[in-house]
Design a protein around this motif. Sequence first.
Motif, mmCIF file in Angstrom:
data_model
loop_
_atom_site.group_PDB
_atom_site.id
_atom_site.type_symbol
_atom_site.label_atom_id
_atom_site.label_comp_id
_atom_site.label_asym_id
_atom_site.label_seq_id
_atom_site.Cartn_x
_atom_site.Cartn_y
_atom_site.Cartn_z
ATOM 1 N N SER A 71 22.005 -7.338 -23.066
ATOM 2 C CA SER A 71 21.829 -7.273 -21.627
ATOM 3 C C SER A 71 20.863 -6.104 -21.350
ATOM 4 C CB SER A 71 23.206 -7.045 -21.016
ATOM 5 O OG SER A 71 23.052 -6.723 -19.694
ATOM 6 N N ILE A 72 19.722 -6.426 -20.754
ATOM 7 C CA ILE A 72 18.663 -5.416 -20.636
ATOM 8 C C ILE A 72 18.333 -5.151 -19.172
ATOM 9 C CG2 ILE A 72 16.229 -4.937 -21.212
ATOM 10 C CD1 ILE A 72 17.141 -6.829 -23.764
ATOM 11 N N ILE A 73 18.363 -3.872 -18.818
ATOM 12 C CA ILE A 73 18.038 -3.471 -17.436
ATOM 13 C C ILE A 73 16.609 -2.960 -17.453
ATOM 14 C CG2 ILE A 73 18.744 -2.017 -15.475
ATOM 15 C CD1 ILE A 73 21.030 -3.698 -16.751
ATOM 16 N N ILE A 74 15.754 -3.539 -16.624
ATOM 17 C CA ILE A 74 14.360 -3.079 -16.540
ATOM 18 C C ILE A 74 14.171 -2.404 -15.184
ATOM 19 C CG2 ILE A 74 11.927 -3.776 -16.568
ATOM 20 C CD1 ILE A 74 12.718 -6.103 -18.377
ATOM 21 N N VAL A 75 13.728 -1.157 -15.207
ATOM 22 C CA VAL A 75 13.471 -0.433 -13.955
ATOM 23 C C VAL A 75 11.989 -0.612 -13.652
ATOM 24 C CG1 VAL A 75 13.643 1.772 -12.766
ATOM 25 C CG2 VAL A 75 15.228 1.244 -14.646
ATOM 26 N N GLY A 76 11.692 -1.402 -12.613
ATOM 27 C CA GLY A 76 10.293 -1.634 -12.235
ATOM 28 C C GLY A 76 9.915 -3.100 -12.382
ATOM 29 N N GLY A 77 9.524 -3.705 -11.255
ATOM 30 C CA GLY A 77 9.183 -5.133 -11.243
ATOM 31 C C GLY A 77 7.710 -5.363 -11.015
ATOM 32 N N GLY A 78 6.870 -4.566 -11.699
ATOM 33 C CA GLY A 78 5.426 -4.829 -11.690
ATOM 34 C C GLY A 78 5.078 -5.760 -12.839
ATOM 35 N N ILE A 79 3.791 -5.822 -13.155
ATOM 36 C CA ILE A 79 3.366 -6.797 -14.171
ATOM 37 C C ILE A 79 3.932 -6.435 -15.546
ATOM 38 C CG2 ILE A 79 1.133 -5.724 -14.821
ATOM 39 C CD1 ILE A 79 -0.002 -8.683 -14.611
ATOM 40 N N ILE A 80 4.084 -5.141 -15.836
ATOM 41 C CA ILE A 80 4.604 -4.749 -17.146
ATOM 42 C C ILE A 80 6.112 -5.041 -17.212
ATOM 43 C CG2 ILE A 80 4.984 -2.785 -18.701
ATOM 44 C CD1 ILE A 80 2.057 -3.774 -18.658
ATOM 45 N N GLY A 81 6.855 -4.611 -16.200
ATOM 46 C CA GLY A 81 8.307 -4.852 -16.212
ATOM 47 C C GLY A 81 8.627 -6.339 -16.235
ATOM 48 N N MET A 82 7.940 -7.111 -15.386
ATOM 49 C CA MET A 82 8.267 -8.551 -15.322
ATOM 50 C C MET A 82 7.822 -9.277 -16.587
ATOM 51 S SD MET A 82 8.278 -10.046 -11.521
ATOM 52 C CE MET A 82 6.598 -9.838 -11.013
ATOM 53 N N SER A 83 6.678 -8.895 -17.153
ATOM 54 C CA SER A 83 6.227 -9.629 -18.352
ATOM 55 C C SER A 83 7.139 -9.317 -19.540
ATOM 56 C CB SER A 83 4.761 -9.311 -18.669
ATOM 57 O OG SER A 83 4.587 -7.935 -18.917
ATOM 58 N N ILE A 84 7.616 -8.070 -19.639
ATOM 59 C CA ILE A 84 8.585 -7.762 -20.700
ATOM 60 C C ILE A 84 9.876 -8.544 -20.429
ATOM 61 C CG2 ILE A 84 10.044 -5.949 -21.690
ATOM 62 C CD1 ILE A 84 7.750 -3.970 -21.206
ATOM 63 N N GLY A 85 10.291 -8.575 -19.170
ATOM 64 C CA GLY A 85 11.515 -9.316 -18.817
ATOM 65 C C GLY A 85 11.426 -10.775 -19.215
ATOM 66 N N TRP A 86 10.291 -11.364 -18.920
ATOM 67 C CA TRP A 86 10.129 -12.791 -19.234
ATOM 68 C C TRP A 86 10.158 -13.031 -20.749
ATOM 69 C CZ3 TRP A 86 10.866 -17.534 -18.830
ATOM 70 C CH2 TRP A 86 9.999 -18.507 -19.324
ATOM 71 N N GLU A 87 9.522 -12.147 -21.520
ATOM 72 C CA GLU A 87 9.568 -12.297 -22.989
ATOM 73 C C GLU A 87 11.003 -12.183 -23.488
ATOM 74 O OE1 GLU A 87 7.090 -13.162 -25.131
ATOM 75 O OE2 GLU A 87 5.826 -13.274 -23.348
ATOM 76 N N LEU A 88 11.756 -11.236 -22.921
ATOM 77 C CA LEU A 88 13.142 -11.046 -23.377
ATOM 78 C C LEU A 88 14.000 -12.265 -23.037
ATOM 79 C CD1 LEU A 88 13.480 -7.281 -22.446
ATOM 80 C CD2 LEU A 88 13.684 -8.239 -24.762
ATOM 81 N N ILE A 89 13.752 -12.855 -21.878
ATOM 82 C CA ILE A 89 14.485 -14.079 -21.509
ATOM 83 C C ILE A 89 14.138 -15.178 -22.509
ATOM 84 C CG2 ILE A 89 14.589 -15.915 -19.763
ATOM 85 C CD1 ILE A 89 14.363 -13.653 -17.639
ATOM 86 N N ARG A 90 12.859 -15.275 -22.866
ATOM 87 C CA ARG A 90 12.453 -16.298 -23.850
ATOM 88 C C ARG A 90 13.099 -16.068 -25.211
ATOM 89 N NH1 ARG A 90 7.119 -18.649 -23.815
ATOM 90 N NH2 ARG A 90 6.351 -17.116 -25.287
ATOM 91 N N LEU A 91 13.395 -14.811 -25.511
ATOM 92 C CA LEU A 91 14.071 -14.509 -26.780
ATOM 93 C C LEU A 91 15.592 -14.703 -26.672
ATOM 94 C CD1 LEU A 91 12.115 -11.256 -27.804
ATOM 95 C CD2 LEU A 91 11.945 -13.492 -28.907
ATOM 96 N N GLY A 92 16.075 -15.054 -25.475
ATOM 97 C CA GLY A 92 17.496 -15.385 -25.324
ATOM 98 C C GLY A 92 18.363 -14.273 -24.769
ATOM 99 N N HIS A 93 17.753 -13.254 -24.143
ATOM 100 C CA HIS A 93 18.557 -12.126 -23.652
ATOM 101 C C HIS A 93 18.755 -12.199 -22.135
ATOM 102 C CE1 HIS A 93 18.428 -10.431 -27.630
ATOM 103 N NE2 HIS A 93 17.144 -10.737 -27.665
#
Length: 377
Positions: free
Chosen positions: A5-27
């Motif tokens: 379970s990963i908390i990302i502080v910041g919803g810009g292009i870097i935060g969201m793109s990392i978030g999307w990759e992590l979702i694709r990896l199943g997190h």
Amino acid sequence: MDKKSIIIVGGGIIGMSIGWELIRLGHDVTIVERDRVGRGASWIAGGMLSANAEVGFEEMEFYRISAESLRRWPEYAKMLERESSRSVCYRDEGSITVADDRDSAEALRRRFEFQAEHGLDVRWLSAAEALDLEPFLAPGLSAAVHSPLDHQVDNRCVLDALRDLILEGGGRLVELSAVVAIVPDDVAPSVEIDGQDSIGGHVVVVAAGAWSRQFSGIEPEHLPAVRPVKGQILDLKVKEPFNLKHVIRGPQAYVIPKDETRVVVGATEEEMGFDVQVTAGGVYKLLEGAWEIVPGIYDLPLLHAYAGLRPGSRDNEPIVGWSDAPGVYYASGHYRNGVLLTPITAQEAALEIAEKNDSDWLKGFRPQRLQMTTSTG
Ligand code: GLY
């Protein structure tokens, strides 16, 4: 695989793109954003992928990841478009850097020689060749260099695609919520949100751009060494017969044709702390600088003027990797290159966060390189 379970502080292009990759990896991903996601510095950006045109002397390690991220962009854009059913307006006409007087021509020549020596794909153009390639350039420019590989995307479309994908993938967006403190922990780090309950997870990722130091809970010397660098940009409305094709970079401004409706003029670079006022002087300088290189902008309606804050690190290169605060990972300091560096940051950082990989691409950009050391004599 252990689902994290990963908390990302910041919803810009870097935060969201990392978030999307992590979702694709199943997190599981929760993004906490002080404003609306995708409406900060990444929105107020030009979307230029200028790995070649912007390379600086002495910056070859940075060039290496910039060029690799540029190489990954076409596939990344296709993936975003396929998954989100949205266009991200990837354009591959390339960019032209121009000089309009003797001094700027001399500076352009020196940079061109450096670029050519290092094997970058850049081409010197005579004034006539430049005008043939891009008829909307000002006649009589002193010199021009074409960077055919420096493409562009519409950063706003990328942000909207990422937001949709995160929501469709089961990610959680906590908007209008300012993180005030981070509580580091090896096993269960958490974030404290102004006026709300804390949120905990297995990892906290700080991708809060210029705000990445604005938290309590971490020793100041262990926070990412970023500062805000203000950039003002303008949106102009495209009107016939204006039909610019290339990104044009001049000594005082750049001009970026987006779609058939919008052209962007950018950007100031001002060290003004967290000030985000649009100023008469900023707008004046941008319009003058843009008009000198692309005179046809004169007749275009001015749609909007914005000011955003780039996250500049102490050496102006990104800060990506595990911090010295347990359970806390940093992805910040992308300064002028957040859009360009999105694929490589997202893909490499997600593997480091979720699978404890150690990315060869990111190893020159760790937070520890900028930490203040105190001499004990
Ligand atoms: N990447 C261009 C800028 O930051 O103005």
